[in-house]
Design an enzyme around this catalytic site. Structure first.
Site, short mmCIF file in Angstrom:
data_model
loop_
_atom_site.label_atom_id
_atom_site.label_comp_id
_atom_site.label_asym_id
_atom_site.label_seq_id
_atom_site.Cartn_x
_atom_site.Cartn_y
_atom_site.Cartn_z
N SER A 56 18.36 19.52 35.15
CA SER A 56 19.34 20.48 35.65
C SER A 56 19.03 21.83 35.04
O SER A 56 18.40 21.92 33.97
CB SER A 56 20.76 20.04 35.26
N TYR A 69 27.23 17.23 29.24
CA TYR A 69 26.24 17.24 30.32
C TYR A 69 25.03 18.09 29.93
O TYR A 69 23.88 17.66 30.09
CB TYR A 69 26.89 17.79 31.59
#
Length: 332
Positions: free
Chosen positions: A165, A178
């Protein structure tokens, strides 16, 4: 005559660049591909693009009903699709997925580690368990999968695609666990790339920005549930800031086929990556300012799933609604 060291270095760099430039692309037609998190969202978008390119698929996800819906759709175009219901945090399930891919399709050429979870909320509302849980799925599962698949990948000079990501390049406010997990999996991708190259296995790590995958419904929210979810789901489905999942899937697979070590997917993600690299202090200050306008922590314990705290704003977002329908994110 002794050549200058700088000239030798330049020649070496040039040789590596030429090797990359003239290297034939890794075609996906006829390849056996295992995708985790393949029943919906980005995983399903990747599966559709792989089908268009003639690959044979093994989809792994936790829920058989979602896998059945995805497989039924993909098979309408004549695709060879096998499904495995399992948990990427369980070694026996991972081993079984690899074994079934080999048994059904005659081998395994490509592993796509895509399964992941997201927790949204203030750091003050996150527990150590939240960090451990997300690391197990987003990071350690990739290591577990790669080790399980390595004998097959080594024998067939295969490839590994790790979906990280843009949150692996800078820590996004209210996505603390995350971001930590994605920083870790990006480091794992670099380590695997370096050490598996000599074994003929190419590892590509991609860093997408926001994508319209419909997966906001699956996000775990903490703190002020409705506000956190509304913010996340809205940004995730805003034109320009987020990209269409099918477009993202095509770009991701092009990076795999080229054999890129590292690829950032999407304009906003690329901008933020370079901003972080060129002006880390300024980027940190701007992110800290951003955090000041986000919902404040609460004393509430527990968490809720995004689908449980839909609001009038999130229900009426047309991009979100379309992505949920098209990418199998609605239950049943």
């Amino acid at each position: 005559m002794r050549l200058p060291k700088r000239l030798l270095l330049a020649a070496g760099i040039g040789a590596l660049a030429a090797r990359r430039t003239f290297q034939a692309p890794y075609l996906l037609e006829g390849r056996s591909v295992l995708i985790t998190g393949g029943s919906r969202g980005l995983g399903l978008a990747l599966a559709r693009e792989l089908v268009r390119q003639g690959a044979a698929l093994t989809l792994m996800a936790r829920h058989q009903d979602a896998l059945d819906r995805a497989a039924a759709e993909l098979r309408t175009s004549g695709a060879r699709v096998h499904t495995v219901a399992g948990d990427v945090t369980v070694q026996a399930d991972v081993d079984r997925a690899v074994e079934e891919a080999v048994k059904v399709h005659g081998g395994l050429d490509v592993l796509i580690s895509n399964a992941g979870i997201i927790q949204a909320g203030p750091l003050a509302n996150m527990t150590e368990k939240d960090f451990r849980d997300i690391m197990e799925i987003n990071t350690y599962a990739t290591l577990r999968l790669t080790r399980a698949a390595l004998p097959q990948l080594r024998a067939r000079r295969g490839r590994v695609l790790i979906v990280a990501s843009v949150g692996s390049k800078f820590a996004v406010p209210h996505l603390g666990p995350y971001s930590v997990s994605k920083f870790a999996v990006a480091g794992l991708g670099q380590a695997l790339r370096t050490e598996l190259d000599r074994e003929g296995v190419t590892v590509t790590t991609v860093h997408p920005g926001l994508m319209q995958t419909g997966s906001a419904r699956q996000v775990t929210v903490k703190g002020q549930y409705e506000k956190e979810y509304t913010l996340f789901a809205t940004l995730d489905n805003t034109p320009v800031l987020s990209m269409d999942a099918s477009s993202a899937a095509r770009r991701i697979l092009r990076a795999l086929m080229r054999g890129d070590a590292d690829a950032t997917i999407g304009g906003p993600a690329t901008f933020m990556r370079y901003a972080q690299a060129l002006a880390p202090q300024l980027t940190a200050d701007l992110l800290a300012l951003t955090n000041r306008v986000l919902p404040v922590p609460t004393t509430r314990d527990g968490a809720m799933r995004g689908a449980e705290v839909e609001t009038a704003v999130t229900r009426q977002n047309p991009l979100k609604q379309r992505a949920e329908r098209q990418l199998n994110e609605l239950d049943g």
